[in-house]
Design a protein around this motif. Structure first.
Motif, PDB file in Angstrom:
ATOM      1  N   PRO A 110      -4.477 -26.522 -74.870  1.00  0.00           N
ATOM      2  CA  PRO A 110      -3.015 -26.603 -74.826  1.00  0.00           C
ATOM      3  C   PRO A 110      -2.528 -27.240 -73.543  1.00  0.00           C
ATOM      4  O   PRO A 110      -3.132 -27.107 -72.495  1.00  0.00           O
ATOM      5  CB  PRO A 110      -2.584 -25.126 -74.905  1.00  0.00           C
ATOM      6  N   LYS A 111      -1.423 -27.920 -73.646  1.00  0.00           N
ATOM      7  CA  LYS A 111      -0.843 -28.586 -72.480  1.00  0.00           C
ATOM      8  C   LYS A 111      -0.252 -27.549 -71.534  1.00  0.00           C
ATOM      9  O   LYS A 111       0.473 -26.665 -71.950  1.00  0.00           O
ATOM     10  CB  LYS A 111       0.250 -29.574 -72.907  1.00  0.00           C
ATOM     11  N   PRO A 112      -0.583 -27.654 -70.254  1.00  0.00           N
ATOM     12  CA  PRO A 112      -0.006 -26.712 -69.293  1.00  0.00           C
ATOM     13  C   PRO A 112       1.449 -27.016 -69.031  1.00  0.00           C
ATOM     14  O   PRO A 112       1.985 -28.033 -69.450  1.00  0.00           O
ATOM     15  CB  PRO A 112      -0.854 -26.939 -68.033  1.00  0.00           C
ATOM     16  N   ASP A 113       2.071 -26.131 -68.250  1.00  0.00           N
ATOM     17  CA  ASP A 113       3.496 -26.271 -67.962  1.00  0.00           C
ATOM     18  C   ASP A 113       3.834 -27.570 -67.260  1.00  0.00           C
ATOM     19  O   ASP A 113       4.942 -28.057 -67.352  1.00  0.00           O
ATOM     20  CB  ASP A 113       3.980 -25.089 -67.111  1.00  0.00           C
ATOM     21  N   ILE A 114       2.855 -28.150 -66.522  1.00  0.00           N
ATOM     22  CA  ILE A 114       3.192 -29.332 -65.744  1.00  0.00           C
ATOM     23  C   ILE A 114       3.512 -30.521 -66.632  1.00  0.00           C
ATOM     24  O   ILE A 114       4.096 -31.490 -66.184  1.00  0.00           O
ATOM     25  CB  ILE A 114       2.048 -29.702 -64.778  1.00  0.00           C
ATOM     26  N   ILE A 115       3.098 -30.450 -67.921  1.00  0.00           N
ATOM     27  CA  ILE A 115       3.372 -31.578 -68.816  1.00  0.00           C
ATOM     28  C   ILE A 115       4.820 -31.565 -69.282  1.00  0.00           C
ATOM     29  O   ILE A 115       5.434 -32.601 -69.486  1.00  0.00           O
ATOM     30  CB  ILE A 115       2.422 -31.538 -70.041  1.00  0.00           C
ATOM     31  N   ALA A 116       5.370 -30.381 -69.473  1.00  0.00           N
ATOM     32  CA  ALA A 116       6.726 -30.264 -70.016  1.00  0.00           C
ATOM     33  C   ALA A 116       7.739 -30.305 -68.892  1.00  0.00           C
ATOM     34  O   ALA A 116       8.006 -29.303 -68.240  1.00  0.00           O
ATOM     35  CB  ALA A 116       6.857 -28.973 -70.824  1.00  0.00           C
ATOM     36  N   SER A 117       8.321 -31.473 -68.679  1.00  0.00           N
ATOM     37  CA  SER A 117       9.261 -31.643 -67.563  1.00  0.00           C
ATOM     38  C   SER A 117      10.536 -30.836 -67.771  1.00  0.00           C
ATOM     39  O   SER A 117      11.240 -30.554 -66.812  1.00  0.00           O
ATOM     40  CB  SER A 117       9.610 -33.118 -67.379  1.00  0.00           C
ATOM     41  N   LYS A 118      10.834 -30.457 -69.013  1.00  0.00           N
ATOM     42  CA  LYS A 118      12.063 -29.699 -69.257  1.00  0.00           C
ATOM     43  C   LYS A 118      12.003 -28.315 -68.611  1.00  0.00           C
ATOM     44  O   LYS A 118      13.027 -27.661 -68.432  1.00  0.00           O
ATOM     45  CB  LYS A 118      12.302 -29.548 -70.768  1.00  0.00           C
ATOM     46  N   ASN A 119      10.762 -27.871 -68.270  1.00  0.00           N
ATOM     47  CA  ASN A 119      10.616 -26.565 -67.631  1.00  0.00           C
ATOM     48  C   ASN A 119      11.051 -26.571 -66.170  1.00  0.00           C
ATOM     49  O   ASN A 119      11.200 -25.518 -65.569  1.00  0.00           O
ATOM     50  CB  ASN A 119       9.160 -26.088 -67.720  1.00  0.00           C
ATOM     51  N   PHE A 120      11.178 -27.751 -65.587  1.00  0.00           N
ATOM     52  CA  PHE A 120      11.634 -27.827 -64.192  1.00  0.00           C
ATOM     53  C   PHE A 120      12.594 -28.998 -64.041  1.00  0.00           C
ATOM     54  O   PHE A 120      12.243 -30.058 -63.529  1.00  0.00           O
ATOM     55  CB  PHE A 120      10.457 -27.951 -63.207  1.00  0.00           C
ATOM     56  N   PRO A 121      13.844 -28.821 -64.505  1.00  0.00           N
ATOM     57  CA  PRO A 121      14.836 -29.904 -64.444  1.00  0.00           C
ATOM     58  C   PRO A 121      15.127 -30.372 -63.029  1.00  0.00           C
ATOM     59  O   PRO A 121      15.560 -31.504 -62.827  1.00  0.00           O
ATOM     60  CB  PRO A 121      16.077 -29.264 -65.086  1.00  0.00           C
ATOM     61  N   PHE A 122      14.896 -29.509 -62.040  1.00  0.00           N
ATOM     62  CA  PHE A 122      15.190 -29.910 -60.668  1.00  0.00           C
ATOM     63  C   PHE A 122      14.323 -31.081 -60.220  1.00  0.00           C
ATOM     64  O   PHE A 122      14.663 -31.791 -59.270  1.00  0.00           O
ATOM     65  CB  PHE A 122      15.004 -28.727 -59.712  1.00  0.00           C
ATOM     66  N   LEU A 123      13.177 -31.278 -60.892  1.00  0.00           N
ATOM     67  CA  LEU A 123      12.303 -32.389 -60.519  1.00  0.00           C
ATOM     68  C   LEU A 123      13.012 -33.718 -60.725  1.00  0.00           C
ATOM     69  O   LEU A 123      12.929 -34.620 -59.882  1.00  0.00           O
ATOM     70  CB  LEU A 123      11.009 -32.347 -61.339  1.00  0.00           C
ATOM     71  N   ARG A 124      13.740 -33.844 -61.848  1.00  0.00           N
ATOM     72  CA  ARG A 124      14.475 -35.089 -62.099  1.00  0.00           C
ATOM     73  C   ARG A 124      15.592 -35.290 -61.085  1.00  0.00           C
ATOM     74  O   ARG A 124      15.795 -36.399 -60.577  1.00  0.00           O
ATOM     75  CB  ARG A 124      15.032 -35.079 -63.528  1.00  0.00           C
ATOM     76  N   PHE A 125      16.298 -34.207 -60.760  1.00  0.00           N
ATOM     77  CA  PHE A 125      17.350 -34.306 -59.743  1.00  0.00           C
ATOM     78  C   PHE A 125      16.747 -34.711 -58.399  1.00  0.00           C
ATOM     79  O   PHE A 125      17.304 -35.547 -57.668  1.00  0.00           O
ATOM     80  CB  PHE A 125      18.083 -32.963 -59.596  1.00  0.00           C
ATOM     81  N   PHE A 126      15.595 -34.110 -58.086  1.00  0.00           N
ATOM     82  CA  PHE A 126      14.914 -34.373 -56.820  1.00  0.00           C
ATOM     83  C   PHE A 126      14.489 -35.838 -56.723  1.00  0.00           C
ATOM     84  O   PHE A 126      14.695 -36.496 -55.695  1.00  0.00           O
ATOM     85  CB  PHE A 126      13.705 -33.434 -56.722  1.00  0.00           C
ATOM     86  N   LEU A 127      13.925 -36.387 -57.806  1.00  0.00           N
ATOM     87  CA  LEU A 127      13.460 -37.780 -57.796  1.00  0.00           C
ATOM     88  C   LEU A 127      14.633 -38.753 -57.672  1.00  0.00           C
ATOM     89  O   LEU A 127      14.541 -39.763 -56.961  1.00  0.00           O
ATOM     90  CB  LEU A 127      12.652 -38.075 -59.067  1.00  0.00           C
ATOM     91  N   LEU A 128      15.748 -38.460 -58.360  1.00  0.00           N
ATOM     92  CA  LEU A 128      16.926 -39.333 -58.242  1.00  0.00           C
ATOM     93  C   LEU A 128      17.540 -39.236 -56.853  1.00  0.00           C
ATOM     94  O   LEU A 128      18.044 -40.230 -56.308  1.00  0.00           O
ATOM     95  CB  LEU A 128      17.962 -38.952 -59.309  1.00  0.00           C
ATOM     96  N   LEU A 129      17.500 -38.045 -56.262  1.00  0.00           N
ATOM     97  CA  LEU A 129      17.994 -37.884 -54.893  1.00  0.00           C
ATOM     98  C   LEU A 129      17.166 -38.745 -53.930  1.00  0.00           C
ATOM     99  O   LEU A 129      17.723 -39.445 -53.072  1.00  0.00           O
ATOM    100  CB  LEU A 129      17.921 -36.417 -54.482  1.00  0.00           C
ATOM    101  N   ILE A 130      15.848 -38.711 -54.076  1.00  0.00           N
ATOM    102  CA  ILE A 130      14.964 -39.525 -53.229  1.00  0.00           C
ATOM    103  C   ILE A 130      15.267 -41.010 -53.407  1.00  0.00           C
ATOM    104  O   ILE A 130      15.343 -41.768 -52.428  1.00  0.00           O
ATOM    105  CB  ILE A 130      13.485 -39.234 -53.558  1.00  0.00           C
ATOM    106  N   ALA A 131      15.443 -41.423 -54.656  1.00  0.00           N
ATOM    107  CA  ALA A 131      15.751 -42.830 -54.921  1.00  0.00           C
ATOM    108  C   ALA A 131      17.044 -43.249 -54.227  1.00  0.00           C
ATOM    109  O   ALA A 131      17.122 -44.335 -53.632  1.00  0.00           O
ATOM    110  CB  ALA A 131      15.858 -43.062 -56.434  1.00  0.00           C
TER     111      ALA A 131
END
Length: 696
Positions: free
Chosen positions: A2-23
């Motif tokens: 089974p795919k671990p949690d790291i595959i499902a990005s919806k489990n950590f929406p802050f990652l997308r916010f964080f990447l756009l902030l860096i950009a």
């Protein structure tokens, strides 16, 4: 599998916010977008999002992805705005907007003075500038260097002084691949420096102190005094101070290099390790108390207060800030009865730090801290599951090894990029150094608790000093092993990105068994080797000269392919600090692989013919003679020993470039520059303009 949690990005929406902030941060820093454009961009996004709610339900479904993109772009604009706002040059009160060299300046000392070999150094904040008989409120940090005189300067934190000595801009050495010191200081709002003696300033009776900050300095001074009274060996004292409160002024340089070479420098670079030890100890203490409503409230409050006070005393370094913010998020989760997602917690803590100071993004400690924690979170379980020992001690040893191994996955590429070396015995050194440093930390905390009891303080101090001495001896022994470190490595920023992408794709493939990720990883690997081979081929064909900016010394490298020949003062090679700080980064960048320095003998005042270029280093006094024809050279390098005037040199030589090396004082370089310009000759001052590099 089974795919671990790291595959499902919806489990950590802050990652997308964080990447756009860096950009947004990177975009703003390099393109320097003005505030008006940022506001227009942000308002346009808000208008479109507002208009979205007036669309029919069917249209909302069709344009749902566009709405999501617009929402993410808001974080991109946040990144641009916080970067613009944090840049001191954009502050309307920044002193640089009104300051003139003759103006009087009122500054406030922001930290206790630090003793240097020839001066005292302190950070100061410009409070006001005297313009047109009026004090104009200003801001901005400057570095003060006070001349060592018979009496110690009576300046402390909060002291205010007035002077009109001209501020000097902070300049880089200009040496290839060297630290961008100007940018490093700018990220701390430091944009100038000044050298003053006692006669240059007047101390005002007023003080400008922050009571809380003063308390922190007092606590730090008390802690340093306790350590100095009970730990007597200078080397062990320096490590103890750095390990506990991050005070690095007493560290032995050679010992620090040994810690770096063996991969355990994080022990003395106060980090999440220290916060983790304190956090665990406090949890253990509160676990001894019976559950109650009072405990439910007092536990998180007490832990938060202690770890934040420790963080501030330690100077709020990004590495320890990261850990403190992360544990703060975890504590809030525990208090609310939710464990949360560790990836989301990491991204959220990084997001908060970057919003508070976007320049943390360029901090090596910040990068390594998050890379290490992310690596441990992702890879610890798979690595730990590779072996199982029934014996508890062996199982504990393997778990500690698994932590060290997993932490290297994302950190090693960063270590190679920033430090150009790879510690090969990091696993061996961490096995002893990490648990021993934890014991030392507890011993130091006990020392403070019993500092009032002389007998106990002496005993604990002796135990602490002994443990630090054992750790230092072990690290120095490991460092002496010939293969302890792989030195001289170089990768570009593009190669670093490709390596991190390869690791990420391989990780996804291992966890998900998706063949597409494996194919993409192989493709990226091919790209990496193409970039690497192209760089190697390019440097094999190089021919260049570098006149380094090494204060008060002459240092010239003649590079041909992967070989370098040195001319100048031998001190620049014999002094490990001078060589590592000035020459080594350029040689690594240019892929010079030789193990021993090749020093050119007796080249001063002799013309060198290199690849059809004629180079003359004038480093010895000579007798001027009248010539019927000028001596033709392409590059004329001058040192402080030359007594001839620019007019006399012009009569003797016909040259394309005249370079004054860093042994020439700045005042003399400035004088020569005016005279050479009057003669219409191209003159370059290494001391003023940085290192001189020319392809031959």
């Amino acid at each position: 599998m089974p795919k671990p949690d790291i595959i499902a990005s919806k489990n950590f929406p802050f990652l997308r916010f964080f990447l756009l902030l860096i950009a947004g941060i990177i975009f703003q820093w390099y393109l320097k977008i003005n505030l008006t454009a940022i506001i227009i961009f942000t308002c346009s996004i808000l208008f479109l999002l507002f208009a979205f709610y007036f669309l029919p339900l069917s249209k909302k479904f069709v344009f749902a992805k566009i709405r999501g993109v617009l929402f993410l772009l808001l974080f991109f604009s946040v990144g641009m705005f916080v970067t613009w706002q944090q840049n001191i040059h954009n502050n309307i009160k920044w002193y640089g907007k009104i300051y003139k060299p003759a103006d009087e300046i009122l500054v406030t000392i922001r930290e206790p003075l630090v003793e240097k070999p020839n001066s005292y150094k302190a950070l100061a904040n410009i409070t006001a500038i005297y313009k047109n008989r009026v004090w104009v409120a200003s801001t901005g940090n400057v570095l003060l260097y006070l001349k060592k005189e018979s009496n110690l300067p009576s300046l402390k934190y909060g002291s205010q002084i007035v002077f009109n000595k001209q501020l000097q801009p902070i300049q880089n050495s200009g040496n290839p691949a060297a630290l961008n010191y100007n940018r490093y200081c700018l990220f701390q709002n430091i944009t100038a420096q000044v050298f003053i003696s006692a006669k240059d300033y007047v101390i005002l009776p007023s003080k400008n102190k922050n009571i809380f900050q003063q308390s922190l300095f007092s606590i730090r001074d008390w802690a340093l005094n306790v350590l100095k009274q009970n730990i007597h060996s200078p080397k062990e004292l320096g490590i103890a101070e750095a390990l506990l409160i991050g005070y690095r002024n007493d560290l032995d340089k050679d010992l620090v290099q040994a810690y770096s070479n063996t991969g355990v420098v994080h022990i003395i670079a106060i980090s999440g390790l220290h916060i983790g030890v304190i956090y665990s100890a406090l949890l253990l203490f509160f676990s001894l108390l019976k559950p109650s409503k009072f405990k439910r409230w007092i536990e998180p409050v007490t832990i938060l207060c202690i770890i934040w006070i420790f963080t501030l005393i330690a100077g709020a370094a990004p590495s320890v800030l990261r850990a403190t913010v992360m544990f703060t998020f975890i504590l809030f989760g525990r208090f609310l009865g939710k464990n949360g997602n560790i990836y989301n917690t990491l991204a959220a803590s990084a997001f908060v730090l970057l919003v508070s100071n976007p320049f943390y993004l360029w901090d090596v400690g910040f990068q390594l801290s998050y890379a290490a924690v992310l690596s441990i979170v992702i890879f610890f379980k798979p690595v730990n599951n590779l072996l199982y020992f029934r014996n508890k001690f062996l199982r504990w040893i393997w778990q500690l090894s698994a932590v060290s191994i997993s932490a290297q996955v994302f950190t090693l590429p960063l270590v190679i990029y920033h430090f150009h070396q790879l510690p090969l015995l990091f696993l061996v050194s961490n096995l002893l150094a990490v648990p021993l440093s934890g014991i030392i930390l507890f011993e130091e905390l006990l020392l403070f608790c019993f500092s009032w009891w002389h007998a106990a303080a002496v005993t604990i101090g002796w135990l602490t000093e002994s443990c630090v001495k054992w750790m230092n001896q072990f690290i120095e022994y490991i460092n002496k092993i010939s293969f302890s470190v792989w030195d001289g490595l170089h990768i570009s920023i593009l190669q670093l990105i490709v390596i991190l992408l390869i690791i990420s794709l391989l990780s996804l493939w291992i966890f998900s068994r998706n063949t597409k990720n494996f194919v993409l990883a192989l493709s990226c690997t091919v790209v990496f080797f193409i970039l690497r081979d192209a760089d190697i081929i390019h440097h094999r064909q190089q021919q260049k000269i570098i006149v380094y900016n090494v204060p008060k010394l002459s240092a010239v490298d003649f590079i041909a392919g992967n070989t370098v020949h040195f001319a100048g003062d031998s001190v620049a090679l014999k002094d490990a600090f001078l060589k590592n700080f000035n020459l080594k980064p350029a040689r690594i960048k240019n892929r010079v692989y030789q193990t021993k320095d090749i020093i050119l003998p007796y080249v001063n005042n002799f013309i060198l013919n290199i690849n059809s270029s004629k180079i003359l280093i004038l480093d010895e006094p000579f007798v001027s003679r009248t010539l019927t024809q000028k001596i033709v050279v392409n590059i004329l390098i001058l040192s402080k020993k030359i007594k001839q005037s620019p007019a006399e040199l012009s009569d003797l030589f016909k040259c394309d470039f005249i370079v004054a090396d860093s042994s020439v004082p700045i005042w003399q370089s400035a004088k020569w520059k005016k005279e050479f310009e009057q003669l219409h000759l191209r003159f370059f001052s290494v001391a003023q303009q940085g290192a001189f590099t020319l392809k031959l």
